[in-house]
Design a protein around this motif. Structure first.
Motif, short mmCIF file in Angstrom:
data_model
loop_
_atom_site.label_atom_id
_atom_site.label_comp_id
_atom_site.label_asym_id
_atom_site.label_seq_id
_atom_site.Cartn_x
_atom_site.Cartn_y
_atom_site.Cartn_z
N THR A 109 -48.11 -19.18 -25.02
CA THR A 109 -46.98 -18.58 -25.72
C THR A 109 -47.52 -17.58 -26.74
O THR A 109 -48.72 -17.57 -27.05
CB THR A 109 -46.14 -19.64 -26.45
N ALA A 110 -46.64 -16.79 -27.31
CA ALA A 110 -47.05 -15.79 -28.30
C ALA A 110 -47.65 -16.45 -29.55
O ALA A 110 -48.48 -15.85 -30.23
CB ALA A 110 -45.85 -14.93 -28.69
N THR A 111 -47.26 -17.70 -29.81
CA THR A 111 -47.77 -18.40 -30.99
C THR A 111 -49.05 -19.18 -30.70
O THR A 111 -49.61 -19.80 -31.59
CB THR A 111 -46.71 -19.38 -31.52
N GLY A 112 -49.50 -19.19 -29.44
CA GLY A 112 -50.70 -19.92 -29.08
C GLY A 112 -50.44 -21.36 -28.68
O GLY A 112 -51.37 -22.11 -28.41
N ALA A 113 -49.18 -21.75 -28.63
CA ALA A 113 -48.84 -23.12 -28.25
C ALA A 113 -48.78 -23.24 -26.72
O ALA A 113 -48.62 -22.25 -26.01
CB ALA A 113 -47.48 -23.51 -28.84
N VAL A 114 -48.92 -24.46 -26.25
CA VAL A 114 -48.75 -24.78 -24.84
C VAL A 114 -47.46 -25.59 -24.72
O VAL A 114 -47.28 -26.58 -25.42
CB VAL A 114 -49.94 -25.61 -24.30
N LEU A 115 -46.55 -25.12 -23.86
CA LEU A 115 -45.28 -25.82 -23.67
C LEU A 115 -45.29 -26.57 -22.35
O LEU A 115 -45.72 -26.03 -21.33
CB LEU A 115 -44.12 -24.81 -23.65
N ASN A 116 -44.83 -27.80 -22.37
CA ASN A 116 -44.61 -28.59 -21.16
C ASN A 116 -43.11 -28.82 -21.07
O ASN A 116 -42.52 -29.43 -21.96
CB ASN A 116 -45.37 -29.91 -21.23
N ILE A 117 -42.50 -28.31 -19.99
CA ILE A 117 -41.05 -28.30 -19.90
C ILE A 117 -40.60 -29.01 -18.63
O ILE A 117 -41.14 -28.76 -17.55
CB ILE A 117 -40.51 -26.85 -19.91
N VAL A 118 -39.61 -29.88 -18.78
CA VAL A 118 -39.02 -30.60 -17.65
C VAL A 118 -37.61 -30.06 -17.45
O VAL A 118 -36.83 -29.97 -18.41
CB VAL A 118 -38.98 -32.12 -17.89
N TRP A 119 -37.29 -29.72 -16.21
CA TRP A 119 -35.98 -29.19 -15.83
C TRP A 119 -35.34 -30.11 -14.81
O TRP A 119 -36.03 -30.67 -13.96
CB TRP A 119 -36.13 -27.81 -15.19
N LYS A 120 -34.02 -30.25 -14.88
CA LYS A 120 -33.25 -30.98 -13.85
C LYS A 120 -32.42 -29.96 -13.08
O LYS A 120 -31.85 -29.05 -13.67
CB LYS A 120 -32.30 -32.00 -14.51
N LYS A 121 -32.36 -30.11 -11.78
CA LYS A 121 -31.59 -29.19 -10.94
C LYS A 121 -30.11 -29.32 -11.31
O LYS A 121 -29.59 -30.43 -11.38
CB LYS A 121 -31.82 -29.52 -9.46
N ALA A 122 -29.47 -28.20 -11.53
CA ALA A 122 -28.04 -28.20 -11.84
C ALA A 122 -27.25 -28.57 -10.59
O ALA A 122 -27.59 -28.12 -9.49
CB ALA A 122 -27.61 -26.84 -12.36
N PRO A 123 -26.21 -29.37 -10.76
CA PRO A 123 -25.39 -29.71 -9.58
C PRO A 123 -24.60 -28.48 -9.13
O PRO A 123 -24.32 -27.59 -9.92
CB PRO A 123 -24.47 -30.81 -10.10
N ALA A 124 -24.29 -28.45 -7.86
CA ALA A 124 -23.49 -27.36 -7.33
C ALA A 124 -22.11 -27.37 -7.98
O ALA A 124 -21.56 -28.43 -8.28
CB ALA A 124 -23.36 -27.48 -5.81
N VAL A 125 -21.56 -26.19 -8.20
CA VAL A 125 -20.22 -26.07 -8.77
C VAL A 125 -19.23 -26.20 -7.62
O VAL A 125 -19.36 -25.49 -6.62
CB VAL A 125 -20.06 -24.72 -9.50
N ALA A 126 -18.26 -27.07 -7.80
CA ALA A 126 -17.25 -27.28 -6.75
C ALA A 126 -16.34 -26.07 -6.67
O ALA A 126 -15.94 -25.50 -7.69
CB ALA A 126 -16.43 -28.54 -7.05
N ALA A 127 -16.02 -25.66 -5.46
CA ALA A 127 -15.09 -24.54 -5.26
C ALA A 127 -13.70 -24.96 -5.67
O ALA A 127 -13.28 -26.11 -5.49
CB ALA A 127 -15.11 -24.11 -3.79
N LYS A 128 -12.96 -24.02 -6.24
CA LYS A 128 -11.57 -24.32 -6.68
C LYS A 128 -10.59 -23.85 -5.66
O LYS A 128 -10.74 -22.94 -4.96
CB LYS A 128 -11.31 -23.65 -8.02
#
Length: 172
Positions: free
Chosen positions: A153-172
């Protein structure tokens, strides 16, 4: 023809038909796996071996099949602007909001061998990011979760990031 030869011939024929029709399961490439919208689950940060406390953030990251990405992150405790006009915050409100929100977008490529996503920033709320080439090293990925490291990163830090898949948006 003996039964063993008939069996082998039949299996070879079935395999060739399956391959030709694409019905044999193929592993997805990393690029195919990252495509979609991901919701921030957690983030940790270290610098020189020490943990850096992180604010309570919410975020979303989208990778598209045609090679674009969009990232938005903000503190959950951002204050509302009293004037109800985003162009007219008080100096105090502006100083509270500016460091608590970040959005950027651009294009990306994937290095399948190193499992690295290479975003190139085209627009950003932090102008110093525009034109930069970034790295996101994928350490784990499944159909519903992705973990990656931002090693510089610009600050010299190391980021460890966890993401969850977004559920599909139901059609209206």
């Amino acid at each position: 023809m003996t039964i063993n030869r008939r069996c082998a011939f039949g299996m070879a024929l079935l395999a060739s038909v399956s391959f030709a029709t694409g019905s044999v399961a193929q592993e997805k490439t990393l690029k195919e796996e990252v495509v979609g919208t991901w919701i921030l689950a957690s983030i940790t940060s270290t610098k020189d071996g020490a943990d850096i406390p992180q604010p309570d953030l919410q975020g979303v990251l989208t990778y598209t099949a045609d090679g674009y990405f969009h990232f938005v992150s903000m503190r959950k405790d951002l204050p509302k602007i009293a004037a109800n006009d985003r162009t007219k915050p008080t100096p105090e409100e502006a100083m509270a909001v500016a460091p608590g929100a970040l959005a950027y977008t651009g294009s990306f490529t994937v290095d399948e061998k190193t499992k690295t996503i290479h975003p190139t920033v085209m627009m950003a709320t932090f102008p110093n990011m525009v034109g930069t080439n970034q790295q996101r090293v994928v350490t784990a990925i499944s159909a519903d979760e992705m973990t990656f490291t931002n090693p510089r990163t610009a600050t010299g830090a190391v980021l460890n990031i966890v993401w969850k898949k977004a559920p599909a948006v139901a059609a209206k």
